[in-house]
Design a protein around this motif. Structure first.
Motif, PDB file in Angstrom:
ATOM      1  N   THR A 192       0.989  -1.045   0.121  1.00  0.00           N
ATOM      2  CA  THR A 192       0.166   0.013  -0.020  1.00  0.00           C
ATOM      3  C   THR A 192       0.862   1.396  -0.015  1.00  0.00           C
ATOM      4  N   THR A 211       1.095   5.451  -0.032  1.00  0.00           N
ATOM      5  CA  THR A 211       0.239   6.604   0.081  1.00  0.00           C
ATOM      6  C   THR A 211       0.736   8.021  -0.191  1.00  0.00           C
ATOM      7  N   GLN A 261      -8.143   7.344   0.841  1.00  0.00           N
ATOM      8  CA  GLN A 261      -8.217   7.275   2.448  1.00  0.00           C
ATOM      9  C   GLN A 261      -9.261   8.029   2.937  1.00  0.00           C
ATOM     10  N   HIS A 264      -4.763   6.667  -2.557  1.00  0.00           N
ATOM     11  CA  HIS A 264      -3.755   5.677  -2.053  1.00  0.00           C
ATOM     12  C   HIS A 264      -3.540   4.483  -2.921  1.00  0.00           C
TER      13      HIS A 264
END
Length: 527
Positions: A156, A158, A217, A223
């Motif tokens: 993941t 961001t 998010q 993200h």
């Protein structure tokens, strides 16, 4: 509600819509009237709308999500490289290939783009650069007891912080929150993602393949969740994230020139260009603005986007419960818009939107409404520059790109990003695979499916003309079915087909179970 109840009397449209969604039937079907020019016969054909957002059509959105689940599962833990796709394949993907070379940043994302080649930024760490092999599969590990593992990863990425936020995802201090940077980062996020995959391939030395989804998010910044085939050292992966950036070499976006809606540039019919409303001077063209940028030795990019420092990395082994949970997590929010409220896994429905969150959305939406999204964006007129391929009727704040929509908040790119050699198949081919499984189960039970090619658009008459003529119609048209009658018929048909399929699986026995298992979606969260 059963078929018998439907035949007894038609409920109102709202009730039928809810029932259709519960039964997996398209709630806003497209009607086509088909005429056979050979026989003169005609009929109305119902086609699912194919929406991917639940607020538009829950049934079609869920069907699209399940298809993505199948695509993700099929390519994640392959042990052999899939075939290379046809270069003329019309199915779009985000993997544009990578041949190494210097850092480049694009002026224009269209074909024939102008490219500015630069050295890496001094504030970006260096990366290893290896020749990228054609291999797409990951390394194999063998334990002392002889067990073999081919692990993959779930990552993941961001974006950076724009200011402190609460647990609800709204800024603690909206006045100091950097909304402009948040909007620009959202608009250029797809380019940052492209750069990340390029850097990762150069640093690992193999053609890393991925299935990724872009989700919001709680603070509404996009993200990336990515299933990556193969295991990459975590230290190297974090190094690649830290070194990845994208520079936007556009004219500066600091100060708009025209902000009064009554004094915007006007279209000059003689010059076929936009001009200053007071002086009549023609505005610089897009190419002229870029020429000035190239000629300026002190020029700086209009924006630099980087990944955030928070990176979540998990190793995943094929066939484990974690693999199924991750696939469910990857595809969890695909049916939602960016601005749809997020909720916890144990929630029965969407959480209410607070006034603070609505205000947060409004501020981001206001930024993305007026910032240019591309060289062709009408918002360039506010900065005293003609958009690329300018034409009459363009107006700042009214660009047609979905990046400016409140439902997207700057993210105009795709929500699902799949590398070209993830499975070696297009999405249509995956859809055909699912249909083939159903056909095989029915054939195993001795049930013959309807001929879905009987009205093929490619069928011709003996003289070579199209045999079937298709025209669009709408529920409630003269001599056409009402919405209630149409949806009731679709629900009854869906129930009949489902019953036939379940009966066929029972009659076919173990062979059908083995076939149908290949089309089952991965386990998904309850939300």
């Amino acid at each position: 509600m059963t078929i018998a109840v439907l035949s007894a009397g038609l409920p109102d449209d709202a009730t039928l819509r809810e029932l259709a969604a519960a039964k997996g039937v398209c709630v806003r079907p497209i009607l086509q009237h088909v005429t056979d020019t050979l026989t003169g016969a005609s009929k109305t054909v119902v086609i699912a709308c194919g929406a991917t957002r639940a607020k538009v059509c829950p049934s079609c959105a869920d069907t699209a999500r399940r298809l993505r689940i199948q695509q993700c599962r099929e390519g994640w833990h392959l042990t052999e490289d899939p075939p290379k796709p046809d270069p003329d394949d019309p199915d779009p993907t985000d993997d544009r290939g990578d041949d190494g070379g210097d850092q480049t940043d694009e002026h224009d994302e269209n074909d024939g783009r102008r490219v500015r080649s630069t050295r890496r930024r001094q504030d970006a760490p260096d990366l290893p650069r290896l020749a990228v092999s054609d291999r797409t599969t990951g390394r194999v590990f063998e334990t002392p007891d002889g067990k073999v593992y081919r692990p993959s990863m779930f990552v993941t990425l961001t974006l950076p912080s724009y200011g402190r936020v609460t647990g609800e995802g709204v800024p603690v201090d909206p006045r100091s929150y950097d909304y402009r940077r948040a909007a620009l980062d959202a608009m250029h996020f797809p380019k940052l993602v492209d750069r990340f995959w390029q850097n990762l391939r150069r640093s690992t030395g193999y053609s890393v393949q991925y299935f990724a989804t872009v989700e919001p998010q709680r603070r509404l910044a996009p993200h990336l969740h990515a299933a990556i085939r193969g295991a990459i050292p975590r230290k190297l992966l974090r190094q690649v994230v830290a070194a990845t950036y994208h520079q936007v070499w556009w004219p500066q976006l600091d100060e708009p020139v025209y902000t009064d809606p009554d004094t915007l540039p006007v279209w000059d019919e003689l010059a076929l260009a936009y001009a200053d409303p007071q002086t009549g001077a023609v505005l610089p063209t897009w190419d002229e603005a870029l020429d000035a940028l190239d000629d300026d030795p002190d020029a700086q990019p209009a924006h630099v986007i980087r990944a955030g420092t928070q990176v979540d990395i998990q190793g995943v082994i094929a066939g484990t419960p974690l693999a199924d949970r991750v696939i469910g997590y990857l595809t969890k929010y695909l049916t939602k818009s960016i601005t749809d409220p997020l909720h916890d896994d144990d929630s029965d429905g969407d959480a209410p939107v607070s006034a603070a969150r609505r205000a947060h959305i409004d501020r981001i939406a206001d930024e993305v409404q007026w910032l240019p999204c591309a060289p062709t964006c009408a918002n360039w007129l506010r900065y005293g520059i003609q958009p690329k391929d300018a034409k009459g009727g363009m107006e700042p704040g009214r660009c047609g790109s979905k990046a400016h929509d409140r439902d997207h908040l700057g993210l105009g790119g795709r929500r699902v990003l799949v590398s070209r050699r993830w499975t070696g198949k297009t999405l249509d081919q995956h859809r055909a695979d699912r249909a083939a499984v159903v056909r095989a189960v029915l054939a195993e039970a001795g049930v013959e499916m309807d001929d879905h090619d009987e009205l093929s658009a490619t069928a011709t008459t003996p003289d070579g003309r199209p045999r079937f003529v298709w025209t669009v119609t709408h529920p409630g048209d003269v001599d056409g079915p009402s919405y209630a009658r149409l949806i009731s018929h679709a629900i009854a048909q869906k129930q009949r087909w489902r019953a036939q399929y379940e009966d066929a699986k029972t009659r076919a026995g173990p062979a059908a179970l083995e076939l149908s298992a290949t089309a089952q979606p991965a386990a998904t969260p309850a939300a």
